[in-house]
Design an enzyme around this catalytic site. Structure first.
Site, mmCIF file in Angstrom:
data_model
loop_
_atom_site.group_PDB
_atom_site.id
_atom_site.type_symbol
_atom_site.label_atom_id
_atom_site.label_comp_id
_atom_site.label_asym_id
_atom_site.label_seq_id
_atom_site.Cartn_x
_atom_site.Cartn_y
_atom_site.Cartn_z
ATOM 1 C CG HIS A 312 -2.041 0.972 1.151
ATOM 2 N ND1 HIS A 312 -1.905 2.298 1.477
ATOM 3 C CD2 HIS A 312 -3.343 0.810 0.762
ATOM 4 C CE1 HIS A 312 -3.058 2.915 1.295
ATOM 5 N NE2 HIS A 312 -3.943 2.039 0.863
ATOM 6 C CG ASP A 369 -7.854 -2.764 -3.127
ATOM 7 O OD1 ASP A 369 -8.991 -2.276 -3.059
ATOM 8 O OD2 ASP A 369 -6.823 -2.086 -3.165
#
Length: 435
Positions: A312, A369
């Site tokens: 991320h 996700d």
């Protein structure tokens, strides 16, 4: 909004014979920033920071994120507590208005959402103007900005009396628009919202019920929908939120600003990532399900394969949202009796990544996700709706940032500078003289 505190510390910047003392500001969680607001005025220079990696463009009291420690809090409340005890409607109120609502405030807010769930009947005709294969994000962005034509009283952002109504209209109607877009894409009749259903149950009913037979919302799926929307509700100054703020800084109305945020979220590097995770897992499955092969490819610099759903931009630790979603994925699939080979592949990938020094050293942990697409898939949502669901969840965060900006008297229109690298001064050459 609690004010940021100017400390007695300064960062000194020396350029030729100019010395600029930049105050150091401390936020409520101890984060510090160097105030360079006088840089250009005093020195004639600008700061170059591609992709704003080191730039705080705003002061905000909405969301705190610590990527090193894996902390995410909405208005000071840990995401883990909200995911376990709150609802999406209550969390939306918290983000927009700053505090958890009392009984009366929550009832009023919920009533507004119920009252404004329908879209104007004429808007149903808009859906027929899109081709059958239109991406639902394009439909969503178009329909949201079109709402402004039906509510001209909402276009004046200085009309504070209308702001609460506009906010409720948008939060309520976006789920109706999203469900209608899906129904249109599969050729089924629109299903109108039902006032007796809660927010998430109402959305699921509009998505999956048909007039030909009764449909009952599974409480476990409603719970999962609440969780997913809460976890996506805000995430500080990400690409789409920054877009909403950029557009809103021009005093653009809420519908226009949110439509711009939807378009930013559509990008595969932002909201489209969970769709890419599913596509990656499908490719691995179709290639025989050899997870070790793809883990090796992910580490091979010569390979074009990219492991989606890991790492991320902000988190340098485990994404706290991913931990919660992983548990929910197991619960939903167990409830539905689904044994999804993609989930098995996902778990193998996670186990491999968390035990492999290559991923550990680079802190490439599963992010939000990675598992969200698995749950959406199990619930029956088609892949091209995943980003729409992300937008539905992120909506209250976008609105909170837009509202915070509109209520801040120091807000200015956003106008970044640039470092010009084009040709220097030259003259126009007539066409007949050009080589």
């Amino acid at each position: 909004m609690p004010p940021a505190i100017y400390t007695d510390k300064h960062a000194a910047l020396g350029i030729s014979d100019i010395r600029l003392d930049c105050p150091v500001i401390t936020g409520t969680e101890g984060e510090q920033a160097i105030d360079v607001a006088q840089l250009r005025a005093r020195t004639g220079l600008v700061a170059l920071d591609p992709a704003f990696v080191n730039t705080a463009a705003v002061k905000s009291s909405i969301t705190f994120l610590d990527g090193e420690l894996g902390i995410l809090r909405y208005r000071g409340i840990p995401i883990e507590e909200l995911a376990d005890r709150s609802s999406f409607v209550e969390t939306s109120y918290l983000l927009v208005y700053g505090d958890l609502p009392n009984h009366e405030q929550l009832h009023r807010f919920s009533t507004l959402l119920t009252r404004h769930s329908l879209i104007h009947e004429d808007m149903k005709n808009f859906f027929t103007g899109f081709p059958p294969g239109a991406h639902p994000m394009a439909v969503l962005a178009s329909m949201v900005v079109s709402l402004g034509t039906y509510y001209p009283d909402s276009l004046n952002v200085d009309n504070r009396a209308q702001m609460d109504i506009t906010i409720a209209r948008l939060i309520s109607k976006v789920r109706t628009i999203a469900a209608f877009a899906y129904k249109k894409s599969i050729g089924q009749p629109f299903v109108y919202p039902q006032n007796h259903l809660r927010y998430c149950a109402n959305f699921l009913n509009m998505m999956f019920s048909v007039p030909a037979e009764p449909y009952e919302v599974d409480p476990e799926l409603e719970k999962a929908m609440n969780l997913l929307l809460i976890l996506h509700a805000d995430h500080e100054q990400n690409c789409s939120t920054s877009t909403v703020r950029m557009v809103g800084s021009a005093k653009a109305n809420l519908f226009a600003s949110i439509s711009a945020g939807i378009c930013a979220l559509w990008g595969p590097l932002h909201g489209g990532a969970n769709q890419e995770v599913i596509e990656m897992l499908e490719n691995i499955r179709d290639d025989g399900g050899n997870v070790k092969k793809y883990v090796a490819l992910a580490k091979d610099k010569a390979s074009t394969f990219r492991l989606m759903g890991f790492g991320h931009r902000v988190y340098k630790n485990f994404d706290p949202r991913a931990k919660l979603i992983k548990v929910a994925a197991d619960r939903v699939l167990s409830r539905l009796g689904i044994k999804d080979p993609l989930l098995d592949i996902a778990k193998e990938l996670e186990d491999a990544a968390l035990s492999d020094d290559y991923f550990i050293e680079r802190k490439l942990y599963p992010n939000v996700d990675f598992y969200s697409g698995i749950i959406y898939r199990a619930m029956g949502f088609p892949t091209n709706m995943f980003t729409v669901l992300f937008a539905l969840g992120r909506l209250p965060g976008w609105i909170a940032h837009w509202r915070e900006m509109m209520l801040d008297p120091t807000t200015k229109i956003a106008r970044p500078r640039q470092l010009y690298t084009g040709p220097t001064h030259r003259h126009y050459v007539p066409l007949e003289e050009r080589g």
